[in-house]
Design a protein around this motif. Structure first.
Motif: not given
Length: 93
Positions: A56-80
């Protein structure tokens, strides 16, 4: 009528049978399959190979993956950053 694969037809039949609430009807279907169909044989159960269970992924790993996904989504919305479409993602599998 579209051609169905054997597996697709089996799955459709299973779904329909799961919705039947009449025990007598289910017994008739079972008897039909077992006795009235020439050459019908119940297939041997498929052997299942156990796959290595991933830890199982730890809570920290899940949060880190979620944080990375949010950053990628933001970059996508900015067209980068251009994200993969669903078709490309499915083709990778």
């Amino acid at each position: 009528m579209a051609t169905m694969t054997l597996e697709a037809l089996q799955n459709e039949l299973i779904r329909e049978l799961l919705d039947v609430r009449d025990i007598n009807l289910l017994k008739k279907v079972r008897d039909l399959l077992r006795h009235e169909t020439p050459g019908y044989e119940v297939a041997e159960p498929m052997s299942v190979v156990a796959e290595d269970q991933e830890p199982y992924m730890s809570k920290e790993e899940i949060l880190a993956n979620f944080d990375q996904a949010c950053k990628e989504l933001k970059l996508n919305l900015e067209g980068k950053l251009e994200l993969k479409n669903a078709e490309d993602l499915l083709n990778e599998l």
